[in-house]
Design an enzyme around this catalytic site. Structure first.
Site, mmCIF file in Angstrom:
data_model
loop_
_atom_site.group_PDB
_atom_site.id
_atom_site.type_symbol
_atom_site.label_atom_id
_atom_site.label_comp_id
_atom_site.label_asym_id
_atom_site.label_seq_id
_atom_site.Cartn_x
_atom_site.Cartn_y
_atom_site.Cartn_z
ATOM 1 N N ARG A 1 10.605 -13.378 19.888
ATOM 2 C CA ARG A 1 10.827 -12.061 20.475
ATOM 3 C C ARG A 1 9.835 -11.030 19.950
ATOM 4 O O ARG A 1 9.297 -10.216 20.710
ATOM 5 C CB ARG A 1 12.262 -11.597 20.204
ATOM 6 C CG ARG A 1 12.669 -10.306 20.897
ATOM 7 C CD ARG A 1 12.829 -10.522 22.390
ATOM 8 N NE ARG A 1 11.626 -10.210 23.156
ATOM 9 C CZ ARG A 1 11.397 -10.681 24.365
ATOM 10 N NH1 ARG A 1 12.241 -11.503 24.955
ATOM 11 N NH2 ARG A 1 10.291 -10.350 25.014
ATOM 12 N N LYS B 1 -0.688 10.517 22.420
ATOM 13 C CA LYS B 1 0.668 10.297 22.943
ATOM 14 C C LYS B 1 1.035 8.826 22.748
ATOM 15 O O LYS B 1 1.072 8.030 23.689
ATOM 16 C CB LYS B 1 0.750 10.722 24.399
ATOM 17 C CG LYS B 1 0.554 12.232 24.575
ATOM 18 C CD LYS B 1 0.583 12.640 26.029
ATOM 19 C CE LYS B 1 0.379 14.150 26.164
ATOM 20 N NZ LYS B 1 0.339 14.608 27.567
ATOM 21 N N LYS C 1 -5.774 24.511 20.765
ATOM 22 C CA LYS C 1 -4.974 24.566 21.977
ATOM 23 C C LYS C 1 -4.328 25.939 22.109
ATOM 24 O O LYS C 1 -4.594 26.841 21.314
ATOM 25 C CB LYS C 1 -3.940 23.437 21.953
ATOM 26 C CG LYS C 1 -4.575 22.066 21.720
ATOM 27 C CD LYS C 1 -3.608 20.932 21.916
ATOM 28 C CE LYS C 1 -3.462 20.616 23.372
ATOM 29 N NZ LYS C 1 -2.660 19.384 23.609
ATOM 30 N N GLU D 1 -9.466 23.665 24.044
ATOM 31 C CA GLU D 1 -8.780 23.569 25.326
ATOM 32 C C GLU D 1 -8.867 24.907 26.041
ATOM 33 O O GLU D 1 -8.468 25.937 25.490
ATOM 34 C CB GLU D 1 -7.322 23.184 25.095
ATOM 35 C CG GLU D 1 -6.496 23.105 26.378
ATOM 36 C CD GLU D 1 -5.033 22.855 26.070
ATOM 37 O OE1 GLU D 1 -4.665 21.672 25.897
ATOM 38 O OE2 GLU D 1 -4.270 23.849 25.985
ATOM 39 N N ASP E 1 -8.343 22.015 30.962
ATOM 40 C CA ASP E 1 -6.952 21.596 31.089
ATOM 41 C C ASP E 1 -6.350 21.958 32.436
ATOM 42 O O ASP E 1 -6.370 23.113 32.858
ATOM 43 C CB ASP E 1 -6.124 22.247 29.966
ATOM 44 C CG ASP E 1 -4.711 21.707 29.909
ATOM 45 O OD1 ASP E 1 -4.544 20.477 30.008
ATOM 46 O OD2 ASP E 1 -3.781 22.511 29.752
#
Length: 279
Positions: free
Chosen positions: A100, A135, A167, A195, A216
């Site tokens: 597994r 991510k 950002k 960004e 963006d």
């Protein structure tokens, strides 16, 4: 495998410990004789791009050091449905106990590699390079970014430490794009990615010392205008809402990079099976 900073032995041991617990595989211990030997074949049930076979092999070796393993394809290969990927032969209980964990990793990483390859194929001929993002699942970043490389992407930042990325929250606190960039440059950071979500932020960011612009959530016409305005002074990266349906139009705007979070965030597991026979 190129897994910088990743302790594969520790990962394998921890994964097996999670699955086996203190009692081990009680089903196999009750049903399978201790001296039984199995052979097994891992095969793809769909067309996929393969990733993770060396890790699968490490799981089997951890429980049966004398196991015989034959890798039939290499990571990064595109294979048709029904393709045999790996053959194993060894102690039946050990192979069942590792099954597994080995399958989970290969299915997950091959799913990422397969989705990445689909995006990379859509970009062919545009001149743009496909990037992944941060991510990723906690603890699996190195493996998941390895899988995107197998699918044809280039790794973006591995973490918060290898480049500055300014950002909207940084800009809000600093009081503006130019001031945020100025602070990063003053701190001696060599790579400063900024960004921008509006074209009027481009010139202030460049004047302050940005080394790359992340454009963006801009549509293709806006991206094309932004690329023209930048004029090759720094690389440009398109990001935000990129899908298989939109990625080619985005790549054709002239951007240097296209980053896609869904490569690791939303990839479905590949359909791969592992069947054993007693020998």
């Amino acid at each position: 495998m190129d897994l910088p900073g990743f302790d594969l032995d520790r990962f394998v041991a921890a994964t097996l410990a999670e699955d086996l617990g203190a009692a081990g595989d009680i089903t196999s211990a009750a049903v399978i004789p201790g001296d039984a030997r199995f052979t097994g074949v891992m095969a793809s049930r769909d067309a996929i791009t393969v990733a993770g076979l060396p890790i699968a092999a490490a799981f089997f070796r951890a429980l049966d050091p004398a196991v015989t393993i034959e890798r039939l394809v290499e990571d990064g290969a595109r294979v048709a449905p029904g393709t045999e990927l790996l053959r194993v032969a060894g102690l039946g209980r050990a192979l069942l106990a590792a099954e597994r964990s080995a399958l989970n990793v290969v299915q997950h990483l091959s799913g990422i590699a397969t989705l990445t390859r689909a995006h990379a194929d859509r970009l062919l001929g545009t001149g743009a390079t496909l990037l992944d993002t941060r991510k990723t699942l906690p603890g699996l970043r190195v493996l998941e970014k390895y899988a995107t490389r197998m699918g044809g992407a280039t790794n973006h930042r591995m973490g918060l430490w290898d480049a500055a990325m300014i950002k909207d929250n940084h800009v809000a606190v600093a009081g503006g794009v130019a001031e945020a960039v100025r602070r990063a440059v003053a701190a001696g950071i060599g790579q400063v990615i900024v960004e921008v979500d509006r074209v009027d932020q481009i010139e202030p960011a460049l004047a302050a010392g940005a080394t790359r612009l992340l454009l963006d959530n801009m549509d293709p016409p806006t991206l094309r205008g932004a690329v023209t305005l930048v004029g090759g002074r720094v690389p440009t990266e398109a990001s935000g809402g990129v899908t298989l349906a939109t990625i080619r139009a985005i790549g054709e705007t002239g951007v240097t990079f296209v980053s896609v979070g869904r490569l690791t965030q939303s990839a479905p597991a590949a359909d791969i099976g592992l069947d054993f026979t007693a020998t």
